[in-house]
Every structure is written in structure tokens, then in C-alpha cells.
Design a protein around this motif. Sequence first.
Motif, PDB file in Angstrom:
ATOM      1  N   SER A   6      78.666 -16.992  45.672  1.00  0.00           N
ATOM      2  CA  SER A   6      78.240 -18.461  44.598  1.00  0.00           C
ATOM      3  C   SER A   6      77.878 -19.388  44.367  1.00  0.00           C
ATOM      4  O   SER A   6      77.463 -19.687  45.748  1.00  0.00           O
ATOM      5  CB  SER A   6      80.423 -18.694  44.328  1.00  0.00           C
ATOM      6  OG  SER A   6      80.377 -19.113  43.388  1.00  0.00           O
ATOM      7  N   SER A   7      77.910 -20.185  43.375  1.00  0.00           N
ATOM      8  CA  SER A   7      77.544 -21.463  43.099  1.00  0.00           C
ATOM      9  C   SER A   7      77.761 -21.862  42.902  1.00  0.00           C
ATOM     10  O   SER A   7      79.478 -21.812  42.096  1.00  0.00           O
ATOM     11  CB  SER A   7      76.114 -20.981  42.865  1.00  0.00           C
ATOM     12  OG  SER A   7      76.417 -21.484  41.088  1.00  0.00           O
ATOM     13  N   ASP A   8      78.447 -23.607  42.628  1.00  0.00           N
ATOM     14  CA  ASP A   8      78.820 -24.869  42.810  1.00  0.00           C
ATOM     15  C   ASP A   8      78.657 -24.579  41.083  1.00  0.00           C
ATOM     16  O   ASP A   8      79.918 -25.047  40.450  1.00  0.00           O
ATOM     17  CB  ASP A   8      78.459 -26.712  42.890  1.00  0.00           C
ATOM     18  CG  ASP A   8      78.821 -27.235  42.255  1.00  0.00           C
ATOM     19  OD1 ASP A   8      79.819 -27.631  42.575  1.00  0.00           O
ATOM     20  OD2 ASP A   8      78.474 -28.377  41.407  1.00  0.00           O
ATOM     21  N   LYS A   9      77.135 -24.458  40.600  1.00  0.00           N
ATOM     22  CA  LYS A   9      77.733 -24.801  39.352  1.00  0.00           C
ATOM     23  C   LYS A   9      78.208 -22.996  38.439  1.00  0.00           C
ATOM     24  O   LYS A   9      79.125 -23.018  37.373  1.00  0.00           O
ATOM     25  CB  LYS A   9      75.790 -24.155  38.857  1.00  0.00           C
ATOM     26  CG  LYS A   9      75.851 -24.331  36.578  1.00  0.00           C
ATOM     27  CD  LYS A   9      74.495 -23.960  36.864  1.00  0.00           C
ATOM     28  CE  LYS A   9      74.283 -24.022  35.072  1.00  0.00           C
ATOM     29  NZ  LYS A   9      73.109 -23.634  35.324  1.00  0.00           N
ATOM     30  N   TRP A  10      78.333 -22.010  39.238  1.00  0.00           N
ATOM     31  CA  TRP A  10      79.076 -21.020  38.718  1.00  0.00           C
ATOM     32  C   TRP A  10      80.246 -21.528  39.051  1.00  0.00           C
ATOM     33  O   TRP A  10      81.556 -21.139  37.794  1.00  0.00           O
ATOM     34  CB  TRP A  10      79.192 -19.797  40.045  1.00  0.00           C
ATOM     35  CG  TRP A  10      79.722 -18.524  39.222  1.00  0.00           C
ATOM     36  CD1 TRP A  10      79.009 -17.044  37.965  1.00  0.00           C
ATOM     37  CD2 TRP A  10      80.807 -17.929  39.300  1.00  0.00           C
ATOM     38  NE1 TRP A  10      79.697 -16.616  37.769  1.00  0.00           N
ATOM     39  CE2 TRP A  10      81.029 -17.021  38.253  1.00  0.00           C
ATOM     40  CE3 TRP A  10      81.614 -18.092  39.680  1.00  0.00           C
ATOM     41  CZ2 TRP A  10      81.795 -15.598  38.766  1.00  0.00           C
ATOM     42  CZ3 TRP A  10      82.894 -17.583  40.144  1.00  0.00           C
ATOM     43  CH2 TRP A  10      83.300 -16.385  39.034  1.00  0.00           C
ATOM     44  N   ILE A  11      81.099 -21.901  40.533  1.00  0.00           N
ATOM     45  CA  ILE A  11      82.157 -22.228  39.880  1.00  0.00           C
ATOM     46  C   ILE A  11      83.125 -23.212  38.808  1.00  0.00           C
ATOM     47  O   ILE A  11      84.163 -23.254  38.078  1.00  0.00           O
ATOM     48  CB  ILE A  11      83.064 -22.186  41.227  1.00  0.00           C
ATOM     49  CG1 ILE A  11      82.684 -22.013  42.384  1.00  0.00           C
ATOM     50  CG2 ILE A  11      84.528 -23.532  41.501  1.00  0.00           C
ATOM     51  CD1 ILE A  11      83.013 -21.973  43.575  1.00  0.00           C
ATOM     52  N   ARG A  12      81.538 -24.299  38.552  1.00  0.00           N
ATOM     53  CA  ARG A  12      82.318 -25.434  37.873  1.00  0.00           C
ATOM     54  C   ARG A  12      83.001 -25.216  36.633  1.00  0.00           C
ATOM     55  O   ARG A  12      83.349 -25.163  35.597  1.00  0.00           O
ATOM     56  CB  ARG A  12      81.227 -26.444  37.583  1.00  0.00           C
ATOM     57  CG  ARG A  12      81.567 -27.450  39.368  1.00  0.00           C
ATOM     58  CD  ARG A  12      81.084 -28.185  38.893  1.00  0.00           C
ATOM     59  NE  ARG A  12      79.635 -28.725  39.471  1.00  0.00           N
ATOM     60  CZ  ARG A  12      78.912 -28.366  38.338  1.00  0.00           C
ATOM     61  NH1 ARG A  12      79.260 -28.362  37.037  1.00  0.00           N
ATOM     62  NH2 ARG A  12      77.255 -28.216  38.791  1.00  0.00           N
TER      63      ARG A  12
ATOM     64  N   ARG B  13      83.531 -21.941  35.103  1.00  0.00           N
ATOM     65  CA  ARG B  13      83.574 -21.017  34.490  1.00  0.00           C
ATOM     66  C   ARG B  13      85.502 -21.576  34.914  1.00  0.00           C
ATOM     67  O   ARG B  13      86.837 -20.825  34.321  1.00  0.00           O
ATOM     68  CB  ARG B  13      83.951 -18.947  35.556  1.00  0.00           C
ATOM     69  CG  ARG B  13      82.595 -19.252  35.064  1.00  0.00           C
ATOM     70  CD  ARG B  13      82.255 -18.181  35.717  1.00  0.00           C
ATOM     71  NE  ARG B  13      81.432 -17.005  35.754  1.00  0.00           N
ATOM     72  CZ  ARG B  13      79.793 -17.057  35.428  1.00  0.00           C
ATOM     73  NH1 ARG B  13      79.210 -18.485  35.874  1.00  0.00           N
ATOM     74  NH2 ARG B  13      79.699 -16.625  34.838  1.00  0.00           N
ATOM     75  N   THR B  14      86.128 -22.728  35.894  1.00  0.00           N
ATOM     76  CA  THR B  14      86.804 -22.644  36.517  1.00  0.00           C
ATOM     77  C   THR B  14      87.297 -24.583  36.234  1.00  0.00           C
ATOM     78  O   THR B  14      88.443 -24.956  35.800  1.00  0.00           O
ATOM     79  CB  THR B  14      87.454 -22.719  37.562  1.00  0.00           C
ATOM     80  OG1 THR B  14      86.680 -23.571  38.894  1.00  0.00           O
ATOM     81  CG2 THR B  14      87.648 -21.467  37.751  1.00  0.00           C
ATOM     82  N   GLY B  15      85.958 -25.408  35.665  1.00  0.00           N
ATOM     83  CA  GLY B  15      86.693 -26.958  35.790  1.00  0.00           C
ATOM     84  C   GLY B  15      86.375 -27.522  37.372  1.00  0.00           C
ATOM     85  O   GLY B  15      86.939 -28.784  37.077  1.00  0.00           O
ATOM     86  N   ILE B  16      86.724 -26.582  38.684  1.00  0.00           N
ATOM     87  CA  ILE B  16      87.005 -27.496  39.600  1.00  0.00           C
ATOM     88  C   ILE B  16      85.618 -27.415  40.323  1.00  0.00           C
ATOM     89  O   ILE B  16      84.554 -26.623  40.412  1.00  0.00           O
ATOM     90  CB  ILE B  16      87.619 -25.788  40.375  1.00  0.00           C
ATOM     91  CG1 ILE B  16      88.863 -25.935  40.108  1.00  0.00           C
ATOM     92  CG2 ILE B  16      88.009 -26.720  41.951  1.00  0.00           C
ATOM     93  CD1 ILE B  16      90.120 -24.758  40.385  1.00  0.00           C
TER      94      ILE B  16
END
Length: 339
Positions: free
Chosen positions: A28-34, A36-39
Motif C-alpha cells: 500500500s502507500s501513504d497516499k492510498w490510505i489517506r 480512502r480513510t483519512g488516516i
Amino acid sequence: MAAVIAGLGGWLPPKIVTNDELCESLDSSDKWIRTRTGIQERRVVTAGLSTRDIAVEAGARALKSAGESTTDAVVVATTSADRLCPAVAPEVAHLLGLDTVAAFDITSACSGFLYGLATSAGLIAAGAAESVLFIGAEAFTTLVNPEDRNTRPIFGDGGGAVLLRAGRPGQLGSVGPIDLGSDGAKADLLAIPAGGSRQRAASGGLGFDAVPTEDWYLHMSGRALYTQAVERMTQSSRTALARAGWRVDDVDWFVGHQANARIVAAVAEELDLPAERVAVNIDKVGNTLAASIPLLLTDYAARGALRPGDRVLLAAFGAGLSWGATTMVWPKLAVDAFR
């Protein structure tokens, strides 16, 4: 008789895991997580820490906030108790020096704070307790598949607690009308298949290896849950507002369960609540299930964003499926920051 919030506290494990650190072992990646989730980061338990320890820390802070050293009952909402049996609440009570008081767990996943609030308020209304220490505590990262890019980034560990006292309806801090609901027909949308009586660790002579490894971890149908969460939290919020005699314009703060930043934003949009009245801290803590709402309240109260007299709408949605909402006018509390 009404249940009134007289104390509030929260605690997070000290270890911080950022998205970048998580992605060192996850596709995964920081951008993908942020996106889709805001985390951006979350707290996680390390060796020697468990839900019991988190609950004790949060409970102690709530008692301190209320200026109390005792209470009549301890209720712990958790979906990640230390053991299947017994409940964690009696141990928590013991470690807080509250030996022999009534103590029990409830399991309503991310709706745990609303269900526990209703349960605790019911103990007070029934005359079974003059005060209740209610704690939402989770070490749920221990139940998430470390190789699952869809679930592992979402969750964090932590605990939040409130000390409830008997008081008058309409008093600052009194818990308003509570709306609760569930839909067990959709239980499989968010579940851990193994470990209970349906799919045991050992059954009929079969050993642990007979259970697929992935069944010991959380299974989640994200898209279906998103739709359900927005719909149910919106409906429940409207019901709670109507029962309280409030309009949406009366709400100073919407405190929604921090499951996903997009879900919270979508519910606020459905309710016509502007973004500046929506409380959010999922970026720093992730989804802490039953601890989510009390941690958010602690965060905003400690830094003065949540002020006495503010009208607050609370709503949550989680596994079960289950959901709930309530209202309250915020009281004056002495609250310490949990960071």
C-alpha cells in the motif's frame, strides 16, 4: 432520573505507527490510505499491553476528571477483550481499586459506546447504581490480518471513559434520548469467523490447524458497509434529534464514530451539517471501535474546542450490524489531554 457525564478521560498506547511505517510490510502507500480513510497514523499495543491495561488507564483518568475514587459499577465496551472468558471488566475494576462492585462487558463493536451509554444510563435509571464508570477500550489491531491492505491500515488501539452520575433530565451533561438499532441479516459484512462456538479452535477431534488462518482475523466488505454506515447513522441521528426536540441547526458539534473520514463527511452532508461543526481525529488515531467517541470527546474537550453549553450529537455504526445516536448539552469538565 437521568445519567449525567461527570468525568471524562482517554488513553492511547505510546507506540505510533505511521502509514509509511505500515507500508514497509504492506502492499500500500501513504497516499492510498489517506485518500480512502483519512488516516495518517495510529497507536498500537506492544508486548505487555492489552485491552485490560488500556481500560484501566482510561478509567483512572475519567475518575480523576470527576474527582472520584470509587463508583458503583464498571461497564467495559470492547470487541477485543483479553480472553473469551471471563469478561475483562472485573479485572479492570480490581486494578482500579474498585473490588466487589458490579462489573461486566458488552460487545457491540464500533457502536459499543452508544450501547454502553444506554446500558449505563439504564443502571442509574433503575436505581441499581448512583454512578457508573463506563469504558470503551480496544486492542483491536491484534485481530486484524497483518497482510490485509484493506483492514490493517484502518484500526488503532486506545481507550476512552466517562463517569456517569445520577442527575436531573436537562442538566448539563445529561444523556439525551438514545436511538439504537441492528440488522443481524448483514452480520457477515464485518466479522471474525473463528474463535466462537460456531467455528472453534478445536472441535470433533480437529486441531487448531483445521481452521483457516485468515478466519482468525477480521473480514470486511468495505463498499457495502460504507452504504450501510451512512444510511444508518443518518437515520439514527435524525431520530435522536427528533426525540430531543432539536433541529439540525441546533447542533454545535457532530461527534461521529471515527471509522472512515469519508463516512463521517457523508453523514454530515446528509444531515446538512457544515464541516466546521464536525469533530474529527481519525487522522491521528484510526478506528478505535468502542473507544472512538470518548477519545474524540476527550480530544476536543481537552483543547477547549468543546465548551460547556455546546449541543452535541453523537452517532455510531459498527458490526452486528448495529448503530445508535444520542444528544447532550456539554458540561463543564476538567479533562486532561491523552497525547
